[in-house]
Write a protein that holds these residues in place. Structure first.
Motif, PDB file in Angstrom:
ATOM      1  N   ASP A 154      13.953 -11.066 -24.217  1.00  0.00           N
ATOM      2  CA  ASP A 154      13.312 -12.313 -24.620  1.00  0.00           C
ATOM      3  C   ASP A 154      12.558 -12.132 -25.934  1.00  0.00           C
ATOM      4  OD1 ASP A 154      10.148 -12.017 -23.841  1.00  0.00           O
ATOM      5  OD2 ASP A 154      11.460 -10.826 -22.559  1.00  0.00           O
ATOM      6  N   VAL A 155      12.275 -13.235 -26.614  1.00  0.00           N
ATOM      7  CA  VAL A 155      11.645 -13.209 -27.929  1.00  0.00           C
ATOM      8  C   VAL A 155      10.250 -12.580 -27.870  1.00  0.00           C
ATOM      9  CG1 VAL A 155      10.816 -14.639 -29.838  1.00  0.00           C
ATOM     10  CG2 VAL A 155      12.984 -15.164 -28.751  1.00  0.00           C
ATOM     11  N   GLU A 156       9.484 -12.886 -26.827  1.00  0.00           N
ATOM     12  CA  GLU A 156       8.140 -12.306 -26.716  1.00  0.00           C
ATOM     13  C   GLU A 156       8.203 -10.781 -26.665  1.00  0.00           C
ATOM     14  OE1 GLU A 156       5.481 -15.450 -24.241  1.00  0.00           O
ATOM     15  OE2 GLU A 156       7.244 -14.628 -23.216  1.00  0.00           O
ATOM     16  N   GLY A 157       9.156 -10.257 -25.920  1.00  0.00           N
ATOM     17  CA  GLY A 157       9.323  -8.810 -25.838  1.00  0.00           C
ATOM     18  C   GLY A 157       9.730  -8.212 -27.172  1.00  0.00           C
ATOM     19  N   LEU A 158      10.617  -8.908 -27.898  1.00  0.00           N
ATOM     20  CA  LEU A 158      11.040  -8.439 -29.212  1.00  0.00           C
ATOM     21  C   LEU A 158       9.871  -8.388 -30.188  1.00  0.00           C
ATOM     22  CD1 LEU A 158      14.423 -10.329 -29.686  1.00  0.00           C
ATOM     23  CD2 LEU A 158      14.116  -7.869 -29.405  1.00  0.00           C
ATOM     24  N   VAL A 159       9.065  -9.436 -30.189  1.00  0.00           N
ATOM     25  CA  VAL A 159       7.916  -9.480 -31.098  1.00  0.00           C
ATOM     26  C   VAL A 159       6.909  -8.383 -30.746  1.00  0.00           C
ATOM     27  CG1 VAL A 159       5.945 -10.866 -31.851  1.00  0.00           C
ATOM     28  CG2 VAL A 159       8.199 -11.909 -31.684  1.00  0.00           C
ATOM     29  N   ALA A 160       6.659  -8.181 -29.462  1.00  0.00           N
ATOM     30  CA  ALA A 160       5.734  -7.125 -29.043  1.00  0.00           C
ATOM     31  C   ALA A 160       6.245  -5.757 -29.481  1.00  0.00           C
ATOM     32  CB  ALA A 160       5.530  -7.164 -27.529  1.00  0.00           C
TER      33      ALA A 160
END
Length: 194
Positions: free
Chosen positions: A81-87
């Motif tokens: 997911d995008v949140e995981g990628l950004v983190a």
């Protein structure tokens, strides 16, 4: 569903019809095929022994502090997911690493141009669209919430067309083909869908 299960659901209509309030619910489908990591383990001899999450982070910290940022690499899979990628990106950048990759198909997408990765239409607006064109994507696998909204929109009359590999999306989709030429034809007004 038991009252306990029902209590974990939270309504958030602007995002999706029935929001699952925790990761256990969101990823429950995955338990049907493969086991998910719910307790960390460390290899000892021929087997694995359980350890605590603080111990995991201590091990990661000690290993990462011994490596220069320029020697690190971060690779993310197709379904992250995008949140995981950004983190992950933020963590690696703080460690001095710029060797990041998430394109499993070697596609080129410049992160410098914001319009390359945002959708200007909110999920709740999809049901108002006359036509949705999917290009090189399988929202059933890559974005289940989007796929659910597209299915609802399709039932209500929105036409959905796709360019790319054929996929069963659980609703009617007009497959236009699997060629970049089709996009050029649409852009130049030479295609029947233009």
């Amino acid at each position: 569903l038991s009252p306990v299960c029902l209590g974990s659901l939270r309504r958030a209509a602007s995002i999706n019809a029935e929001y699952m309030g925790n990761d256990k619910s969101r990823f429950a489908y995955d338990g049907l095929k493969r086991q998910r990591l719910d307790k960390p383990m460390v290899k000892k001899g021929d087997g694995y022994e359980p350890i605590t999450w603080p111990e995991v982070f201590d091990i990661l910290k000690s290993v990462m502090l011994r490596v220069r940022g320029s020697e690190m690499k971060a690779i993310a899979g197709d379904l992250v997911d995008v949140e995981g990628l950004v983190a992950l990106k933020d963590l690696m950048n703080r460690l001095g690493c710029s060797n990041l990759e998430s394109r499993q198909d070697s596609s080129v997408l410049s992160p410098g141009l914001r319009s390359n990765y945002i959708s200007n239409t909110g999920l709740n607006s999809l049901e108002e669209a006359d036509l949705v064109l999917l290009v090189g994507t399988n929202p059933r696998m890559e974005a289940p919430l989007l796929n659910a909204r597209l299915r609802r929109a399709s039932i209500q009359g929105t036409k959905v067309a796709s360019i790319g590999p054929l996929a069963d999306l659980t609703y009617q989709v007009q497959h236009l083909g699997d060629s970049n030429e089709i996009l050029l034809q649409i852009a130049e007004g030479r295609h029947t869908r233009a």
